[in-house]
Scaffold this motif. Structure first.
Motif, PDB file in Angstrom:
ATOM      1  N   ARG A  95      -4.341 -13.503 -28.761  1.00 25.61           N
ATOM      2  CA  ARG A  95      -5.030 -12.273 -28.355  1.00 25.61           C
ATOM      3  C   ARG A  95      -6.393 -12.618 -27.794  1.00 25.61           C
ATOM      4  O   ARG A  95      -7.108 -13.464 -28.330  1.00 25.61           O
ATOM      5  CB  ARG A  95      -5.190 -11.334 -29.562  1.00 25.61           C
ATOM      6  N   GLU A  96      -6.732 -11.955 -26.706  1.00 21.64           N
ATOM      7  CA  GLU A  96      -8.031 -12.209 -26.092  1.00 21.64           C
ATOM      8  C   GLU A  96      -8.537 -10.938 -25.420  1.00 21.64           C
ATOM      9  O   GLU A  96      -7.759 -10.137 -24.896  1.00 21.64           O
ATOM     10  CB  GLU A  96      -7.931 -13.336 -25.053  1.00 21.64           C
ATOM     11  N   ASN A 145      -8.175  -0.241 -27.344  1.00 18.33           N
ATOM     12  CA  ASN A 145      -8.485   0.263 -28.681  1.00 18.33           C
ATOM     13  C   ASN A 145      -9.370   1.508 -28.628  1.00 18.33           C
ATOM     14  O   ASN A 145      -9.689   2.026 -27.551  1.00 18.33           O
ATOM     15  CB  ASN A 145      -9.091  -0.839 -29.560  1.00 18.33           C
ATOM     16  N   SER A 146      -9.793   1.973 -29.786  1.00 17.80           N
ATOM     17  CA  SER A 146     -10.511   3.250 -29.887  1.00 17.80           C
ATOM     18  C   SER A 146     -11.895   3.227 -29.258  1.00 17.80           C
ATOM     19  O   SER A 146     -12.450   4.280 -28.945  1.00 17.80           O
ATOM     20  CB  SER A 146     -10.630   3.660 -31.358  1.00 17.80           C
ATOM     21  N   VAL A 147     -12.461   2.048 -29.071  1.00 13.41           N
ATOM     22  CA  VAL A 147     -13.791   1.964 -28.437  1.00 13.41           C
ATOM     23  C   VAL A 147     -13.700   1.575 -26.962  1.00 13.41           C
ATOM     24  O   VAL A 147     -14.709   1.319 -26.313  1.00 13.41           O
ATOM     25  CB  VAL A 147     -14.710   0.979 -29.190  1.00 13.41           C
ATOM     26  N   GLY A 148     -12.470   1.485 -26.429  1.00  9.03           N
ATOM     27  CA  GLY A 148     -12.297   1.216 -25.010  1.00  9.03           C
ATOM     28  C   GLY A 148     -12.177  -0.244 -24.638  1.00  9.03           C
ATOM     29  O   GLY A 148     -12.171  -0.578 -23.447  1.00  9.03           O
ATOM     30  N   ASP A 149     -12.081  -1.137 -25.641  1.00  3.90           N
ATOM     31  CA  ASP A 149     -11.898  -2.555 -25.338  1.00  3.90           C
ATOM     32  C   ASP A 149     -10.476  -2.807 -24.840  1.00  3.90           C
ATOM     33  O   ASP A 149      -9.513  -2.227 -25.352  1.00  3.90           O
ATOM     34  CB  ASP A 149     -12.134  -3.412 -26.593  1.00  3.90           C
ATOM     35  N   PHE A 150     -10.352  -3.702 -23.860  1.00  5.51           N
ATOM     36  CA  PHE A 150      -9.044  -4.121 -23.358  1.00  5.51           C
ATOM     37  C   PHE A 150      -8.701  -5.465 -23.996  1.00  5.51           C
ATOM     38  O   PHE A 150      -9.458  -6.427 -23.878  1.00  5.51           O
ATOM     39  CB  PHE A 150      -9.070  -4.254 -21.835  1.00  5.51           C
ATOM     40  N   ILE A 151      -7.555  -5.529 -24.662  1.00  6.39           N
ATOM     41  CA  ILE A 151      -7.136  -6.736 -25.372  1.00  6.39           C
ATOM     42  C   ILE A 151      -5.769  -7.144 -24.854  1.00  6.39           C
ATOM     43  O   ILE A 151      -4.834  -6.341 -24.828  1.00  6.39           O
ATOM     44  CB  ILE A 151      -7.070  -6.492 -26.887  1.00  6.39           C
ATOM     45  N   ARG A 152      -5.675  -8.393 -24.441  1.00  6.44           N
ATOM     46  CA  ARG A 152      -4.406  -8.909 -23.925  1.00  6.44           C
ATOM     47  C   ARG A 152      -3.758  -9.819 -24.966  1.00  6.44           C
ATOM     48  O   ARG A 152      -4.428 -10.641 -25.588  1.00  6.44           O
ATOM     49  CB  ARG A 152      -4.620  -9.689 -22.622  1.00  6.44           C
ATOM     50  N   THR A 153      -2.436  -9.672 -25.112  1.00  5.62           N
ATOM     51  CA  THR A 153      -1.671 -10.528 -26.017  1.00  5.62           C
ATOM     52  C   THR A 153      -0.651 -11.318 -25.216  1.00  5.62           C
ATOM     53  O   THR A 153       0.149 -10.750 -24.476  1.00  5.62           O
ATOM     54  CB  THR A 153      -0.939  -9.699 -27.091  1.00  5.62           C
ATOM     55  N   ILE A 154      -0.719 -12.641 -25.355  1.00  8.78           N
ATOM     56  CA  ILE A 154       0.213 -13.540 -24.683  1.00  8.78           C
ATOM     57  C   ILE A 154       0.979 -14.309 -25.747  1.00  8.78           C
ATOM     58  O   ILE A 154       0.390 -14.791 -26.714  1.00  8.78           O
ATOM     59  CB  ILE A 154      -0.534 -14.527 -23.764  1.00  8.78           C
ATOM     60  N   TYR A 161      -0.585 -10.844 -16.800  1.00  9.83           N
ATOM     61  CA  TYR A 161       0.470 -11.465 -17.603  1.00  9.83           C
ATOM     62  C   TYR A 161       0.193 -11.157 -19.063  1.00  9.83           C
ATOM     63  O   TYR A 161      -0.924 -11.293 -19.545  1.00  9.83           O
ATOM     64  CB  TYR A 161       0.473 -12.973 -17.354  1.00  9.83           C
ATOM     65  N   GLY A 162       1.208 -10.691 -19.794  1.00 12.89           N
ATOM     66  CA  GLY A 162       1.036 -10.345 -21.196  1.00 12.89           C
ATOM     67  C   GLY A 162       0.986  -8.840 -21.392  1.00 12.89           C
ATOM     68  O   GLY A 162       1.125  -8.063 -20.449  1.00 12.89           O
ATOM     69  N   ASP A 163       0.790  -8.417 -22.644  1.00  8.48           N
ATOM     70  CA  ASP A 163       0.733  -7.005 -22.984  1.00  8.48           C
ATOM     71  C   ASP A 163      -0.714  -6.573 -23.180  1.00  8.48           C
ATOM     72  O   ASP A 163      -1.557  -7.353 -23.628  1.00  8.48           O
ATOM     73  CB  ASP A 163       1.540  -6.727 -24.256  1.00  8.48           C
ATOM     74  N   ILE A 164      -0.994  -5.306 -22.855  1.00 11.77           N
ATOM     75  CA  ILE A 164      -2.358  -4.796 -22.873  1.00 11.77           C
ATOM     76  C   ILE A 164      -2.508  -3.696 -23.917  1.00 11.77           C
ATOM     77  O   ILE A 164      -1.715  -2.754 -23.959  1.00 11.77           O
ATOM     78  CB  ILE A 164      -2.760  -4.244 -21.487  1.00 11.77           C
ATOM     79  N   GLU A 165      -3.514  -3.838 -24.753  1.00 15.30           N
ATOM     80  CA  GLU A 165      -3.870  -2.815 -25.743  1.00 15.30           C
ATOM     81  C   GLU A 165      -5.266  -2.305 -25.414  1.00 15.30           C
ATOM     82  O   GLU A 165      -6.170  -3.081 -25.088  1.00 15.30           O
ATOM     83  CB  GLU A 165      -3.850  -3.418 -27.142  1.00 15.30           C
TER      84      GLU A 165
END
Length: 348
Positions: free
Chosen positions: A128-129, A111-120, A105-109
């Motif tokens: 953001r988490e 980043n340049s170092v490979g972290d997965f960040i979800r925005t709800i 659920y939410g959108d997934i980003e």
């Protein structure tokens, strides 16, 4: 042999999973838990339902691929202290795709170092988490598969070749199964972004990777033997999914309301109420109440009081009609605050 070589459509060698059975057990257990336990189990039920829907979305795409392949759903591999629960293994004549399904659920980003960040987003605010990388999770699955294949070889040269070329014909793939999820991988490294796709891109991705592959193609029979090797390694594991909720069980001889202690009575229920007030869902609903009360210049309890807040968590309504069953919520309040409240509850 002749029949196998005429294979034109995908075949599931294992299609079932234990998720549906697990879901039924959790739903049956829910009424036996106290308020805090019900909040926790409803969140677990929601996540499990999301997972089941996501895996069904992937199954639908694979079934309609019109491509010869063997598919294994929900396979459990174990080797000593190592184990892997893999959502899908998809065997084509050149490549085995190891698929990790995420119905987020939410959108997934990424980043340049490979972290997965979800925005709800809820109530006009964005949260953001960071989430655990499914790439890392799936890579561990590949490493276990590779180890088990190498250990099965007796010839030193065969072990060396398998170790060197295993990932040429075994590919990791993370599939985002929620059609509403927006994936932003603009800044991700290519080796990461190439491993994450949406479910509606799955078949095209498999066909493109197959066409680009320079690996020699198996016969239909060889493809089946490849898939059967992992079917034979699969272990049926019986797990007790209800053990974690034991501490939240109420006295079976009393209803949840009767289990609440009278004034001056010593009971674990006092601790339950205290624990409930420390949960994220309680804090989110209380923060929303405060924000709305300031906007409307009224006391917070005019929006809903603490007992009504706890009833919200206990009943976890999923629609405005269900919200009307919560103490203090009639037609007017349900329409006025319902969308915001349901958006908060739907996170849990």
């Amino acid at each position: 042999m002749g029949l196998l070589n005429r294979m034109k459509e995908p075949i599931f060698l294992k299609e079932n999973s234990n998720a549906e059975e697990q879901l039924e057990k959790l739903k049956a257990l829910e009424p036996l838990l106290n308020i805090e336990g019900q909040g926790i189990i409803r969140q677990d039920i929601k996540y499990l339902e999301y997972g089941i829907i996501g895996e069904k979305n992937i199954a639908f795409e694979l079934k309609n691929s019109h491509m010869p392949m063997y598919i294994i759903h929900d396979i459990y591999l174990e080797d000593g202290d190592l184990s892997a629960q893999i959502d899908y293994l998809v065997f084509t004549k050149k490549i085995c795709f190891v698929i990790e399904c995420k119905n987020l659920y939410g959108d997934i980003e990424i980043n340049s170092v490979g972290d997965f960040i979800r925005t709800i987003e809820f109530s006009g605010r964005k949260k953001r988490e960071g989430i655990y990388s499914p790439i890392t999770q799936n890579q561990r699955h590949l490493e276990l598969m590779k180890k088990m294949r190498i250990d099965n070889k007796n010839n030193i040269l065969a072990k060396f070749m398998l170790d060197k070329y295993f990932e040429d014909f075994t590919k990791s793939l993370v599939v985002l199964a929620n059609p509403k999820t927006v994936l932003d991988a603009r800044f991700a490294k290519k080796e990461i972004s190439n491993k994450v796709i949406r479910a509606d891109q799955l078949v095209k991705y498999i066909k493109t990777m197959y066409e680009k592959s320079k690996e020699p193609a198996f016969s239909d029979e060889g493809m089946l033997e490849w898939a059967q090797y992992y079917i034979d390694l699969h272990k049926e594991v019986v797990k007790d999914y209800t053990e974690k909720y034991e501490m939240y069980k109420i006295n079976k001889s009393k209803s949840p309301q009767e289990a609440t202690p009278a004034k001056g009575e010593s009971s674990d229920a006092v601790d339950v109420v205290s624990s409930l007030e420390e949960t994220n869902i309680f804090k989110e609903l209380r923060a929303y109440r405060l924000r709305k009360s300031r906007e409307e210049k009224v006391k917070p309890y005019f929006i809903y009081n603490d007992n009504q807040l706890k009833d919200l968590i206990s009943k976890m309504p999923r629609s405005k009609e269900e919200l009307k069953t919560v103490s203090g919520f009639g037609e007017i309040k349900a329409n006025k605050y319902g969308d915001d409240i349901l958006q908060i509850l739907n996170q849990y």
